[in-house]
Write a protein that holds these residues in place. Structure first.
Motif, PDB file in Angstrom:
ATOM      1  N   PRO A 165      28.780  48.687  26.305  1.00  0.00           N
ATOM      2  CA  PRO A 165      29.861  47.961  25.624  1.00  0.00           C
ATOM      3  C   PRO A 165      29.686  46.452  25.801  1.00  0.00           C
ATOM      4  CG  PRO A 165      30.718  49.346  27.419  1.00  0.00           C
ATOM      5  CD  PRO A 165      29.220  49.432  27.469  1.00  0.00           C
ATOM      6  N   PRO A 166      30.016  45.653  24.792  1.00  0.00           N
ATOM      7  CA  PRO A 166      29.867  44.197  24.931  1.00  0.00           C
ATOM      8  C   PRO A 166      30.928  43.614  25.863  1.00  0.00           C
ATOM      9  CG  PRO A 166      30.934  44.727  22.853  1.00  0.00           C
ATOM     10  CD  PRO A 166      30.566  46.038  23.496  1.00  0.00           C
ATOM     11  N   CYS A 167      30.597  42.492  26.455  1.00  0.00           N
ATOM     12  CA  CYS A 167      31.553  41.778  27.296  1.00  0.00           C
ATOM     13  C   CYS A 167      31.786  40.415  26.667  1.00  0.00           C
ATOM     14  CB  CYS A 167      30.991  41.673  28.713  1.00  0.00           C
ATOM     15  SG  CYS A 167      32.083  40.776  29.807  1.00  0.00           S
ATOM     16  N   PHE A 168      32.743  40.343  25.753  1.00  0.00           N
ATOM     17  CA  PHE A 168      32.974  39.088  25.023  1.00  0.00           C
ATOM     18  C   PHE A 168      33.740  38.089  25.880  1.00  0.00           C
ATOM     19  CE2 PHE A 168      32.771  42.061  21.243  1.00  0.00           C
ATOM     20  CZ  PHE A 168      31.514  41.628  20.844  1.00  0.00           C
ATOM     21  N   LYS A 169      33.424  36.802  25.696  1.00  0.00           N
ATOM     22  CA  LYS A 169      34.079  35.760  26.507  1.00  0.00           C
ATOM     23  C   LYS A 169      34.794  34.735  25.633  1.00  0.00           C
ATOM     24  CE  LYS A 169      31.358  36.052  30.698  1.00  0.00           C
ATOM     25  NZ  LYS A 169      30.302  37.018  30.431  1.00  0.00           N
ATOM     26  N   ASP A 170      35.045  35.083  24.366  1.00  0.00           N
ATOM     27  CA  ASP A 170      35.681  34.143  23.421  1.00  0.00           C
ATOM     28  C   ASP A 170      34.879  32.839  23.353  1.00  0.00           C
ATOM     29  OD1 ASP A 170      37.633  36.069  23.059  1.00  0.00           O
ATOM     30  OD2 ASP A 170      39.090  35.094  24.375  1.00  0.00           O
ATOM     31  N   SER A 186      27.462  31.977  17.783  1.00  0.00           N
ATOM     32  CA  SER A 186      28.330  32.015  18.975  1.00  0.00           C
ATOM     33  C   SER A 186      27.689  32.839  20.095  1.00  0.00           C
ATOM     34  CB  SER A 186      29.702  32.597  18.611  1.00  0.00           C
ATOM     35  OG  SER A 186      29.594  33.984  18.337  1.00  0.00           O
ATOM     36  N   ALA A 187      28.086  32.526  21.329  1.00  0.00           N
ATOM     37  CA  ALA A 187      27.602  33.285  22.491  1.00  0.00           C
ATOM     38  C   ALA A 187      28.059  34.742  22.385  1.00  0.00           C
ATOM     39  CB  ALA A 187      28.127  32.642  23.779  1.00  0.00           C
ATOM     40  N   ASP A 188      29.244  34.959  21.836  1.00  0.00           N
ATOM     41  CA  ASP A 188      29.734  36.333  21.703  1.00  0.00           C
ATOM     42  C   ASP A 188      28.845  37.152  20.765  1.00  0.00           C
ATOM     43  OD1 ASP A 188      31.805  36.160  23.489  1.00  0.00           O
ATOM     44  OD2 ASP A 188      33.382  35.869  21.987  1.00  0.00           O
ATOM     45  N   ALA A 189      28.298  36.516  19.726  1.00  0.00           N
ATOM     46  CA  ALA A 189      27.408  37.261  18.824  1.00  0.00           C
ATOM     47  C   ALA A 189      26.131  37.662  19.566  1.00  0.00           C
ATOM     48  CB  ALA A 189      27.081  36.435  17.584  1.00  0.00           C
ATOM     49  N   ALA A 190      25.591  36.728  20.359  1.00  0.00           N
ATOM     50  CA  ALA A 190      24.387  37.050  21.145  1.00  0.00           C
ATOM     51  C   ALA A 190      24.688  38.240  22.071  1.00  0.00           C
ATOM     52  CB  ALA A 190      23.948  35.832  21.960  1.00  0.00           C
ATOM     53  N   GLU A 191      25.853  38.182  22.726  1.00  0.00           N
ATOM     54  CA  GLU A 191      26.248  39.254  23.646  1.00  0.00           C
ATOM     55  C   GLU A 191      26.462  40.582  22.891  1.00  0.00           C
ATOM     56  OE1 GLU A 191      26.456  40.223  26.555  1.00  0.00           O
ATOM     57  OE2 GLU A 191      28.016  41.759  26.601  1.00  0.00           O
ATOM     58  N   GLN A 196      40.091  43.527  21.507  1.00  0.00           N
ATOM     59  CA  GLN A 196      38.879  43.893  22.256  1.00  0.00           C
ATOM     60  C   GLN A 196      37.702  43.031  21.817  1.00  0.00           C
ATOM     61  OE1 GLN A 196      38.133  47.998  21.440  1.00  0.00           O
ATOM     62  NE2 GLN A 196      39.994  48.685  22.451  1.00  0.00           N
ATOM     63  N   HIS A 197      37.824  42.439  20.618  1.00  0.00           N
ATOM     64  CA  HIS A 197      36.727  41.633  20.074  1.00  0.00           C
ATOM     65  C   HIS A 197      36.892  40.170  20.483  1.00  0.00           C
ATOM     66  CE1 HIS A 197      36.268  45.302  17.934  1.00  0.00           C
ATOM     67  NE2 HIS A 197      37.319  45.110  17.172  1.00  0.00           N
ATOM     68  N   GLY A 198      35.844  39.379  20.288  1.00  0.00           N
ATOM     69  CA  GLY A 198      35.904  37.965  20.655  1.00  0.00           C
ATOM     70  C   GLY A 198      36.769  37.193  19.665  1.00  0.00           C
ATOM     71  N   LEU A 199      37.461  36.174  20.176  1.00  0.00           N
ATOM     72  CA  LEU A 199      38.377  35.418  19.309  1.00  0.00           C
ATOM     73  C   LEU A 199      37.660  34.657  18.201  1.00  0.00           C
ATOM     74  CD1 LEU A 199      41.164  33.835  21.551  1.00  0.00           C
ATOM     75  CD2 LEU A 199      41.309  35.800  20.011  1.00  0.00           C
ATOM     76  N   GLN A 238      47.997  29.602  10.212  1.00  0.00           N
ATOM     77  CA  GLN A 238      46.677  29.039  10.514  1.00  0.00           C
ATOM     78  C   GLN A 238      46.320  29.073  12.002  1.00  0.00           C
ATOM     79  OE1 GLN A 238      46.897  25.234   8.552  1.00  0.00           O
ATOM     80  NE2 GLN A 238      46.439  26.134   6.552  1.00  0.00           N
ATOM     81  N   LEU A 239      47.151  29.721  12.808  1.00  0.00           N
ATOM     82  CA  LEU A 239      46.793  29.872  14.233  1.00  0.00           C
ATOM     83  C   LEU A 239      45.446  30.580  14.329  1.00  0.00           C
ATOM     84  CD1 LEU A 239      50.138  31.112  15.864  1.00  0.00           C
ATOM     85  CD2 LEU A 239      48.958  28.964  16.361  1.00  0.00           C
ATOM     86  N   ARG A 240      44.647  30.210  15.322  1.00  0.00           N
ATOM     87  CA  ARG A 240      43.329  30.863  15.407  1.00  0.00           C
ATOM     88  C   ARG A 240      43.410  32.236  16.070  1.00  0.00           C
ATOM     89  NH1 ARG A 240      40.612  29.776  20.267  1.00  0.00           N
ATOM     90  NH2 ARG A 240      38.641  30.358  19.292  1.00  0.00           N
ATOM     91  N   ILE A 241      44.557  32.567  16.649  1.00  0.00           N
ATOM     92  CA  ILE A 241      44.727  33.910  17.217  1.00  0.00           C
ATOM     93  C   ILE A 241      45.502  34.785  16.218  1.00  0.00           C
ATOM     94  CG2 ILE A 241      44.651  33.111  19.614  1.00  0.00           C
ATOM     95  CD1 ILE A 241      47.711  33.211  19.669  1.00  0.00           C
TER      96      ILE A 241
END
Ligand code: HXC
Length: 256
Positions: free
Chosen positions: A250-255, A235-240, A197-200, A91-94
């Protein structure tokens, strides 16, 4: 003991290290693993590689000498501890990957089953041989293996207790990939790299949707998917990610 390290890109590495017993999981080692996983969970790590120290084994399972002479109550507690630690890993989120080089038997394979992914080297050998000891898997194997490879294959492997080689393990979906022989931490990091490479948030919501959906009806699973995809959308990552697509960059994801 557990060797703990971090690779570039924030990938935590935990290596079981009890080489004289092929990295078998004593009670003490299970507790060490629990604490190490808690530290990873509280850290800024973005991925986790679990492996075994030395060249011979990922993990040969529960510590057999320690199992001998346990009271029924000890044994029940042991199974509970193993199940709890492995559930925390699942169940770790990573995302987590078990790199199986050499042997992964019994509780060792159950540990690998609790990870999000499994990568094996060509020489890997694995199985749930508990019936040969008059036991059955007690750290989640009877539940996670059929979810991964189907009920028929899981029953055949658990009731025969036979050893599976890396190529068969890959063919039946028990492992995701066979890697060239090499340094386990580097193998795990290379496997996780494209995903990281993708947001967490997106990775975590997608994993939850799949895993929680597998435990319920299709109808409820679709509802879980709807809720989690809405959370991802906010999420902010989806907006980005969507803005980057429109701007053809290329997107710049910030988790975030
Ligand atoms: C403690 C173990 C061990 C284990 C191996 N060793 N497996 N010690 N617990 N699970 C020790 C051996 O006793 C030996 O110590 C040393 O490690 C090297 O092992 P060898 O057998 O000499 O090596 P090899 O001939 O290469 O055979 C490797 C092996 C074999 C095929 C992996 O060791 C094996 O079958 N091990 C048991 C695997 C197993 O049954 N696992 C499931 C455990 S039950 P010495 O001191 O003699 O050199 C389980 C249940 C979980 O996991 C749920 C409970 C609730």
């Amino acid at each position: 003991m557990i060797q703990e390290s971090t690779l570039p890109g924030g990938i935590a590495v935990l290596a079981l290290d009890r080489q004289k017993a092929l990295n078998a999981l004593s009670f003490e080692q299970l507790r060490n693993l629990d604490l190490a996983v808690e530290r990873v969970s509280a850290s800024a790590a973005r991925g986790l590689v679990i492996t075994g120290a030395g060249s011979k084994a990922f993990c040969a399972g529960a510590d057999i000498p320690e199992l001998v002479g346990r009271t029924l109550r000890d044994e029940h507690e042991g199974a509970r501890l193993g199940q709890e630690v492995f559930q925390r890993i699942s169940q770790l989120r990573i995302p987590s990957v078990a790199v199986i080089h050499g042997y992964a038997f019994g509780g060792g394979l159950e540990l690998a089953l609790a990870c999000t992914f499994r990568v094996a080297t060509p020489a890997a050998r694995m199985g749930l041989p508990e019936v040969k000891l008059g036991l059955i898997p007690g750290y989640g194997g009877t539940q996670r293996l059929p979810r991964l490879v189907g009920e028929g294959r899981a029953l055949e492997l658990i009731l025969s207790g036979r050893t599976v080689k890396a190529d068969e393990a890959e063919r039946i979906g028990l492992v995701n990939q066979i890697a060239e022989e090499g340094e386990p931490a580097a193998i795990g990091a290379a496997y996780l790299a494209p995903m990281l490479q993708h947001g967490l948030h997106a990775l975590d919501f997608a994993r939850q949707a799949v895993q929680r959906g597998m435990q319920t009806s299709l109808e409820l699973g679709l509802r879980i998917e709807r809720d989690l995809s809405t959370l991802a959308y906010r999420s902010a990552d989806a907006a980005e990610g969507m803005q980057a697509f429109l701007e053809k960059r290329p997107p710049c994801f910030k988790d975030a």
